[in-house]
Scaffold this motif. Structure first.
Motif, short mmCIF file in Angstrom:
data_model
loop_
_atom_site.label_atom_id
_atom_site.label_comp_id
_atom_site.label_asym_id
_atom_site.label_seq_id
_atom_site.Cartn_x
_atom_site.Cartn_y
_atom_site.Cartn_z
N CYS A 154 31.86 36.40 3.51
CA CYS A 154 31.08 36.19 4.60
C CYS A 154 31.74 35.66 5.75
O CYS A 154 32.30 34.41 5.30
N GLU A 155 31.72 36.03 6.76
CA GLU A 155 32.22 35.24 8.06
C GLU A 155 31.20 34.25 8.47
O GLU A 155 31.54 33.11 8.78
N HIS A 156 29.96 34.48 8.47
CA HIS A 156 28.80 33.53 8.42
C HIS A 156 27.74 34.39 8.06
O HIS A 156 27.53 35.39 7.81
N LEU A 157 26.67 33.49 7.78
CA LEU A 157 25.11 33.78 7.20
C LEU A 157 24.19 33.30 7.99
O LEU A 157 24.27 32.09 8.12
N LEU A 158 23.24 33.97 8.27
CA LEU A 158 21.90 33.42 8.93
C LEU A 158 20.96 33.65 7.88
O LEU A 158 20.77 34.73 7.24
N LEU A 159 20.02 32.86 8.02
CA LEU A 159 18.74 32.80 6.91
C LEU A 159 17.40 32.72 7.79
O LEU A 159 17.54 31.84 8.90
N SER A 160 16.68 33.64 7.80
CA SER A 160 15.62 33.91 8.53
C SER A 160 14.54 34.46 8.08
O SER A 160 14.22 35.06 6.98
#
Length: 285
Positions: free
Chosen positions: A252-258
């Motif tokens: 994961c380069e980065h993770l968003l949670l929505s």
């Protein structure tokens, strides 16, 4: 300067949209005679609470061309160009509305892209476009990269019931499961711009674990870091579990949670969880 425009089904967190100057054109959710702007007139939490007591399932509608026209005219007036990336044209008429708005303006520096996906899959592509715009990329450079990335984005999700997809007319290839055992928890995907059945799984927990397993396999096969979006409809604990597993098992380069918004929530229903992945392919020099 290049402005990035999308629609409200992209499920981009509000703080991120503000940070990256992403302009979001809302779709509509309709309860009887009441028309509400997605995420503006009604929040996700308020929508799902209302859904529980609504005697009939709400409907949804794309934005009219005038909504896109307003955003496009403002950009052109201020000397900016536009890249507009929207929900799959097989799931909504939003793309057609954006195209009609562009055509109204004639020969203008606006690129409208049919993403062929939605939710955080769309959101991840829009985020990449916005970061490129902030870094000074041209409209052509942004459009070229996004067109290259979109077919490589995976969107996997598990619904608690097929009822909402069926009633909303968005069931696509999962239609084959209607009428089967209620215990079946379908693992779904977006394929060819439409909802499609990926696998049949016996329990919800097994479906979620299988979704994570497939995501990990795809990430490994791609051989590069990914940006990941975890989405849910009133299932925060399961979403946190998916996010934790993604951090551990995906590069994961980065993770968003929505949380899924009202318009998409109308079609997938409460209890839906999913994961979107976008490979961070090296930019061509």
């Amino acid at each position: 300067m290049v402005r990035i425009v999308t629609d409200s089904t992209s499920d981009i967190p509000e703080d991120l949209a503000k940070e990256l100057d992403i302009q979001i054109v809302p779709l509509r959710v309709i309860f009887g005679e009441e028309v509400l702007l997605d995420r503006i007139d009604i929040s996700s939490d308020a929508f799902f609470e209302r859904l529980k007591s609504s005697p009939t399932l709400p409907t949804t509608s794309q934005p009219p061309p005038a909504d896109f026209l307003k955003v496009f005219e403002e950009a052109i007036r201020e000397g900016d160009e536009v890249v507009c990336i929207v929900i799959s044209s097989d799931l909504s008429g939003t793309y057609e509305s954006a195209i009609r708005a562009k055509e109204t303006l004639g020969d203008v520096p606006i690129t409208v892209i049919d993403s062929r996906i939605t939710s955080m899959g769309l959101g991840l592509a829009v985020e990449e476009a916005a970061r490129m715009a902030k870094a000074g990329a041209t409209r052509q450079e942004i459009a070229q990269r996004i067109e290259k990335l979109l077919p490589k984005i995976s969107v996997l999700f598990v619904v608690d019931t097929l009822e909402y997809l069926q009633k909303g007319g968005r069931i696509g290839g999962a239609q084959a499961l209607v009428g089967t055992l209620l215990r079946i928890k379908p693992l779904l995907t977006l394929r060819g711009g439409r909802v499609d059945l990926l696998e049949r799984v016996r329990t919800r927990r097994k479906a979620i674990d299988r979704m994570i397993e497939i995501a990990a396999q795809r990430a490994q096969a791609a051989g590069c870091p990914h940006r990941v979006g975890v989405l849910h409809a009133q299932a925060p604990n399961e979403a946190e579990y998916i996010a934790q597993q993604a951090r551990e098992r995906l590069d994961c380069e980065h993770l968003l949670l929505s949380q899924i918004g009202p318009v998409l929530g109308t079609h997938v229903g409460p209890g839906t969880v999913g994961i979107a992945m976008m490979p961070m392919l090296p930019e061509e020099g």
